[in-house]
Design a protein around this motif. Sequence first.
Motif, PDB file in Angstrom:
ATOM      1  N   THR A 194       7.807  -8.567  45.685  1.00 25.49           N
ATOM      2  CA  THR A 194       7.607  -6.926  45.185  1.00 25.49           C
ATOM      3  C   THR A 194       9.325  -7.328  43.878  1.00 25.49           C
ATOM      4  N   ASN A 195      10.111  -7.874  44.298  1.00 21.70           N
ATOM      5  CA  ASN A 195      11.232  -7.532  43.611  1.00 21.70           C
ATOM      6  C   ASN A 195      10.982  -8.621  42.079  1.00 21.70           C
ATOM      7  N   ARG A 209      16.716  -6.098  49.854  1.00 16.88           N
ATOM      8  CA  ARG A 209      16.318  -4.751  49.175  1.00 16.88           C
ATOM      9  C   ARG A 209      16.143  -4.658  47.826  1.00 16.88           C
ATOM     10  N   LEU A 210      14.795  -4.227  47.473  1.00 17.06           N
ATOM     11  CA  LEU A 210      14.067  -4.047  46.231  1.00 17.06           C
ATOM     12  C   LEU A 210      15.578  -3.506  44.942  1.00 17.06           C
ATOM     13  N   TYR A 211      14.869  -4.489  44.024  1.00 20.63           N
ATOM     14  CA  TYR A 211      16.415  -4.486  42.725  1.00 20.63           C
ATOM     15  C   TYR A 211      15.517  -3.437  41.725  1.00 20.63           C
ATOM     16  N   GLY A 212      14.382  -2.593  41.835  1.00 22.22           N
ATOM     17  CA  GLY A 212      13.774  -1.865  40.839  1.00 22.22           C
ATOM     18  C   GLY A 212      14.917  -0.584  40.313  1.00 22.22           C
ATOM     19  N   LEU A 213      15.918  -0.774  41.457  1.00 26.15           N
ATOM     20  CA  LEU A 213      16.779   0.047  40.048  1.00 26.15           C
ATOM     21  C   LEU A 213      17.682  -0.698  38.468  1.00 26.15           C
ATOM     22  N   SER A 214      17.607  -1.724  38.879  1.00 22.69           N
ATOM     23  CA  SER A 214      18.369  -2.251  37.964  1.00 22.69           C
ATOM     24  C   SER A 214      16.988  -2.074  36.857  1.00 22.69           C
ATOM     25  N   THR A 215      16.019  -2.721  37.261  1.00 25.10           N
ATOM     26  CA  THR A 215      15.025  -3.070  36.476  1.00 25.10           C
ATOM     27  C   THR A 215      14.576  -1.856  35.897  1.00 25.10           C
ATOM     28  N   PHE A 216      14.561  -0.756  36.339  1.00 17.61           N
ATOM     29  CA  PHE A 216      14.620   0.425  35.873  1.00 17.61           C
ATOM     30  C   PHE A 216      15.585   1.450  34.857  1.00 17.61           C
TER      31      PHE A 216
END
Length: 765
Positions: free
Chosen positions: A515-516, A577-584
């Motif tokens: 998912t990352n 942990r998911l790295y979506g925060l940095s992506t968005f």
Amino acid sequence: MAESLPEHDRILQEIESTDTACVGPTLRSVYDDQPNAHQKFMEKLDACIRNHDREIEKMCNFHHQGFVDAITELLKVRADAEKLKVQVTDTNRRLQDAGKEVIAQTEEIIRCRVQQRNITTVVEKLQLCLPVLEMYSKLKEQMSVKRYYSALKTMEQLENLYLPRVSQYRFCQIMMENLPKLREEIKEISMSDLKDFLESIRKHSDRIGETAMKQAQQQKTFSTALQKQNNINYGRNMHLGRNRILESKNEITLKRTFEDEDEHDEEVLTAQDLVDFSPVYRCLHIYSVLGDGEIFENYYRKQRRKQARLVLQPQSSMHETVEGYRRYFSQIVGFFVVEDHILHVTQGLVTRTYTDELWNMALSKIIAVLRTHSSYCSDPDLVLELKNLIVVFADTLQGYGFPVNRLFDLLFEIRDQYNETLLKKWSGLFRDIFEADNYSPIPVANEEEYRIVISKFPFQDPELDKQSFPKKLPMSQSVPQIYMQVKEFIYASLKFSESLHRSSTEIDDMLRKSTNLLLTRTLSSCLQNLIKKPHIGLTELVQIIINTTHLEQACKYLEDFISNITNISQLTVHTARLYGLSTFKDARHAAEGEIYTKLNQKIDEFIQIADYDWTMSESDGRASGYLMDLINFLRSTFQVFTHLPHNNNDHAAMSGKVAQTACMSACQHLSMSLMQMLLDSELKQISMGAIQQFNLDVIQCELFASSEPVPGFQGDTLQLAFIDLRQLLDLFMVWDWSTYLADYGQATSKYLRVNPSTALTLLEK
């Protein structure tokens, strides 16, 4: 003369008294004497003969009367003898006549006795020969019905027990000569049967393997069904997504359920149910009896190795369809199921060492083939089906005692490739979603539409909930679609992670990593490409910023979603942990930067159409047309920012911050562009009229800045963007050089922002 006479007498005495065979030496002595001795001896001999004749005559005269009487008596007897002879002849004739029948009977008795003796002899011999003939007949019958192992046993009995008893007969010699030929014939026939058997199992190995794999699938499906039944109460309390995963598990396996108990009672087919193994048993026994067991074992193993190489050679188009892989795996499973059966039902034909060596060789080849062909697969569904086949293939062979750890290691390599194919597929899905989006807030006319949206995306806004319908959600239509596609990606990734005999922690880690990758690489790339597209305007960019904010906030729900379907708490130490925060955040920053860039580019386009007459004697008395158009454009643009929906404080702060930064950036860029226009090296001369006209344009810019096009600026913060131009123009308009030179370098200088080199350059023009 007188001496020779006694000598002759002695010789005559010796002749009379000596055997005839010894007379020779005596007579020789007559000739050995003096001359004329022979004549004298003959005279002496004649005298001796005459003397004997006189004695015979005297004797005959003395016995003559008796002789005459005897003759007379004999003549009398003669008549009686004739009479007796006649009687004897008659008696003999009568006796012969009477004895003919007896003789005939006697001869018949003799003949019968001879026959009886011969018959007895024949019976005795036949009693010895009949078992031989019976055994030979039995041998021929066994040969005709193909009972070759029994025929060899019969031959052994013939050679060792029966034939030695009657070896003197010719037919026995013929039999003895035929037995080796029969043995060779049996060897050839059994070898031919073995070759037919090898060809048969080569043709039917895929069916054998298919049956074995189907049984392994049924057993696994039944075990899974039992486990589900045991955990049904626990499953009712799980998240809705958990039920979705359980359905996926059913799809991954055989997609069948054990609803009827009769299905469990179906007859289980084995290798011997599909293939007749009697030829290999028969051939093994035959060669063992003949003492050639080792030759047979070597031949069998050599042929099976050749077949193994053929089975392990895939078709060039195998990677195109799942049926190609299924047939490939079925043939291999069928091959090793046959070898396992031979291992357990024969003694020494194949050994565990041999099968392990063959399996290791095959496993290396299988892994190499799968690495090569799976690399050609671009369809994630095909890769998933390949994974399921490999799992069933490994489980089936593991059930027969073959080590399959390397296959599961290979699955981890294929998993990475599967993730890559998923990322490519989802990249296209994301692009389609972004292309179809109108980048406008989602309108909801009633409660039902609102429920539909929040069922797809975890959106919560108490302020918005208080508003009446119709109303608008801050994000655009792509946000719930992207969120649902990310969840679908997690489902798809989970499908591959199942049945790999890995712990829930490892599966959770794999899901989070994949998912990352989806968020940080695929979705991030799609967002970056979207932001860079020329047709994306400022309004769309602002909406993209709002969308990424909501997607960023939804990342925690994705983590909860993964935790629910894997039963692994997020508090676990090793949980990724998911790295979506940095992506968005990166996407948001890129969108903001693109807003500033597009504004600056638009300003540059207006600047390029500026047409100043740098030699005019006096100004027109009004600002330039291009600048007024530019200011109107900026004013309308920032009004769009101001009118964005502010359903909550976060949205208001975000849109306000972006608008303020964009406004400041635009004013600074406009000020810098105007300054560069004055200082352009190609501009050689500027009149005071042109300076006055330019001053009018700068005044309009200052008026725009002071009109607070974007709320939130403190004091004259925005006007400071034009301070450099204002002080420079004031210096030339007032021509206050004395003050500039007197106060130069002081913090309280009126012309503090005027650079000497800039002033000098403009003064020269």
